[in-house]
Motif scaffolding. Structure first.
Motif, PDB file in Angstrom:
ATOM      1  N   VAL A   1      15.859  -1.948  -1.712  1.00 50.69           N
ATOM      2  CA  VAL A   1      15.525  -1.456  -0.362  1.00 50.69           C
ATOM      3  C   VAL A   1      15.759  -2.540   0.685  1.00 50.69           C
ATOM      4  CG1 VAL A   1      13.972   0.429  -1.013  1.00 50.69           C
ATOM      5  CG2 VAL A   1      13.016  -1.853  -0.660  1.00 50.69           C
ATOM      6  N   LYS A   2      15.496  -3.786   0.342  1.00 50.98           N
ATOM      7  CA  LYS A   2      15.774  -4.872   1.291  1.00 50.98           C
ATOM      8  C   LYS A   2      17.271  -5.048   1.495  1.00 50.98           C
ATOM      9  CE  LYS A   2      11.420  -7.187   0.734  1.00 50.98           C
ATOM     10  NZ  LYS A   2      10.660  -8.183   0.020  1.00 50.98           N
TER      11      LYS A   2
ATOM     12  N   ALA B   1       0.838  -1.204   0.000  1.00 55.66           N
ATOM     13  CA  ALA B   1       0.000   0.000   0.000  1.00 55.66           C
ATOM     14  C   ALA B   1       0.873   1.254   0.000  1.00 55.66           C
ATOM     15  CB  ALA B   1      -0.943  -0.006   1.200  1.00 55.66           C
ATOM     16  N   ASP B   2       1.974   1.251   0.777  1.00 57.47           N
ATOM     17  CA  ASP B   2       2.868   2.411   0.801  1.00 57.47           C
ATOM     18  C   ASP B   2       3.571   2.620  -0.540  1.00 57.47           C
ATOM     19  OD1 ASP B   2       2.302   3.290   3.363  1.00 57.47           O
ATOM     20  OD2 ASP B   2       4.098   2.408   4.275  1.00 57.47           O
ATOM     21  N   GLU B   3       3.970   1.549  -1.188  1.00 56.20           N
ATOM     22  CA  GLU B   3       4.613   1.679  -2.505  1.00 56.20           C
ATOM     23  C   GLU B   3       3.641   2.260  -3.523  1.00 56.20           C
ATOM     24  OE1 GLU B   3       7.905  -1.908  -2.153  1.00 56.20           O
ATOM     25  OE2 GLU B   3       5.850  -2.405  -2.764  1.00 56.20           O
TER      26      GLU B   3
ATOM     27  N   ALA C   1      13.519   6.417  11.541  1.00 54.38           N
ATOM     28  CA  ALA C   1      12.472   5.591  12.157  1.00 54.38           C
ATOM     29  C   ALA C   1      11.861   4.667  11.105  1.00 54.38           C
ATOM     30  CB  ALA C   1      11.407   6.463  12.800  1.00 54.38           C
ATOM     31  N   LYS C   2      11.110   5.239  10.189  1.00 47.88           N
ATOM     32  CA  LYS C   2      10.466   4.473   9.118  1.00 47.88           C
ATOM     33  C   LYS C   2      10.194   5.420   7.959  1.00 47.88           C
ATOM     34  CE  LYS C   2       6.411   1.505   8.206  1.00 47.88           C
ATOM     35  NZ  LYS C   2       6.234   1.870   6.828  1.00 47.88           N
ATOM     36  N   ALA C   3      10.549   4.997   6.771  1.00 45.22           N
ATOM     37  CA  ALA C   3      10.265   5.798   5.583  1.00 45.22           C
ATOM     38  C   ALA C   3       8.771   5.766   5.296  1.00 45.22           C
ATOM     39  CB  ALA C   3      11.038   5.260   4.390  1.00 45.22           C
ATOM     40  N   THR C   4       8.203   6.918   4.988  1.00 51.93           N
ATOM     41  CA  THR C   4       6.810   6.993   4.561  1.00 51.93           C
ATOM     42  C   THR C   4       6.772   7.594   3.159  1.00 51.93           C
ATOM     43  OG1 THR C   4       6.392   9.235   5.379  1.00 51.93           O
ATOM     44  CG2 THR C   4       6.042   7.399   6.944  1.00 51.93           C
ATOM     45  N   PRO C   5       5.722   7.319   2.397  1.00 50.03           N
ATOM     46  CA  PRO C   5       5.635   7.891   1.051  1.00 50.03           C
ATOM     47  C   PRO C   5       5.696   9.417   1.059  1.00 50.03           C
ATOM     48  CG  PRO C   5       3.991   6.170   1.332  1.00 50.03           C
ATOM     49  CD  PRO C   5       4.604   6.405   2.682  1.00 50.03           C
TER      50      PRO C   5
ATOM     51  N   TYR D   1      10.855  -0.290   2.170  1.00 49.17           N
ATOM     52  CA  TYR D   1      11.055  -1.333   3.162  1.00 49.17           C
ATOM     53  C   TYR D   1      11.655  -0.696   4.402  1.00 49.17           C
ATOM     54  CZ  TYR D   1      12.549  -5.829   5.150  1.00 49.17           C
ATOM     55  OH  TYR D   1      12.731  -6.911   5.964  1.00 49.17           O
ATOM     56  N   GLU D   2      10.898  -0.711   5.471  1.00 48.03           N
ATOM     57  CA  GLU D   2      11.302  -0.170   6.756  1.00 48.03           C
ATOM     58  C   GLU D   2      11.829   1.263   6.627  1.00 48.03           C
ATOM     59  OE1 GLU D   2      13.503  -3.029   9.101  1.00 48.03           O
ATOM     60  OE2 GLU D   2      12.129  -4.636   8.533  1.00 48.03           O
TER      61      GLU D   2
END
Length: 186
Positions: free
Chosen positions: A62-63, A27-29, A124-128, A164-165
Motif C-alpha cells: 500500500v505504501k 486501528a483501521d487495519e 479521498a481516503k480508503a476506509t475499512p 495507507y491513505e
C-alpha cells in the motif's frame, strides 16, 4: 470510490526498505481484518489467522502504491515499483504476469508460499468499511474473500492487511504463518 481494476504507468518516489520485520496493525487495519472475519462468519466460513508475514507484504504494497503508482493501460495495481527491496513487477490485466505478485510473500517476508491480493483505492481516503463494501460488490474480489468459484477448493490459512491513505489491500495464503501475529501499533 473505485475498485482496482485499473492499470499502471509510472513509479515516482524514492525507494524504501522492507527490512524492518516488526509488524503492527493500525486501528483501521485491525478493523478491516475484523470486518472481513465478520463477513466470513456471516457466510458460515471459518476465520483466517492474521499473518505477520502477509501483513508485512500488504503494508509494503500500500505504501508503494501510494508513493509510486500511476494508473495506465499497462500494469494494474497488483504491480510493484522498482523503488523498494523487491523485484519490480508489472501485473497485466490478462494475468500473464501473476507469478510476480504471487511471489511477494517469499521475496519480502520469507514466507514460503504464494500470496493472493485484493486491492482497493478511494480518491479521498480508503476506509475499512468502504474497502470491504467495494470488494463485496466486485465478483472477483468477493470470490477470493469467501472461497467461491476458482477459490472454492482453497482453505485460507493466513491473511494480511495493509491500509495507507487511499489504498487498502488484503493478502491471502493457503499456508499457515508461524510468525507471531501482529499487534496493534502503539
Amino acid at each position: 470510490m473505485i475498485i482496482f481494476l485499473l492499470s499502471l504507468s509510472l513509479w515516482l518516489q524514492p525507494s524504501f526498505s522492507t527490512n524492518d520485520t516488526t509488524v503492527c496493525l493500525s486501528a483501521d487495519e485491525k478493523k478491516l481484518y475484523d470486518l472481513l472475519m465478520k463477513y466470513r462468519k456471516e457466510k458460515k466460513l471459518p476465520p483466517i489467522s492474521l499473518s505477520a508475514s502477509l501483513t508485512q507484504v500488504a503494508q509494503a504494497h500500500v505504501k508503494d502504491l501510494m508513493e509510486n503508482y500511476m494508473a495506465s493501460d499497462s500494469c494494474n495495481p497488483h504491480s510493484w515499483s522498482d523503488k523498494g527491496d523487491w523485484t519490480a513487477c508489472c501485473y497485466t490485466s490478462d494475468h500473464k504476469q501473476a507469478e510476480c505478485m504471487w511471489n511477494k510473500p517469499q521475496e519480502i517476508a520469507q514466507f514460503n508460499t504464494h500470496g493472493y491480493e485484493i486491492a482497493f483505492w478511494h480518491s479521498a481516503k480508503a476506509t475499512p468499511e468502504e474497502a470491504l463494501s467495494g470488494w463485496k460488490k466486485s465478483t472477483g474480489h468477493n470470490q477470493v474473500m469467501i472461497n467461491a468459484s476458482q477459490w472454492k477448493e482453497i482453505s485460507w490459512q493466513a491473511v494480511g492487511v495493509g491500509m495507507y491513505e487511499q489504498y487498502a489491500v488484503i493478502w491471502f495464503a493457503a499456508d499457515k504463518d508461524e510468525k507471531e501475529k501482529p499487534r496493534l501499533c502503539q
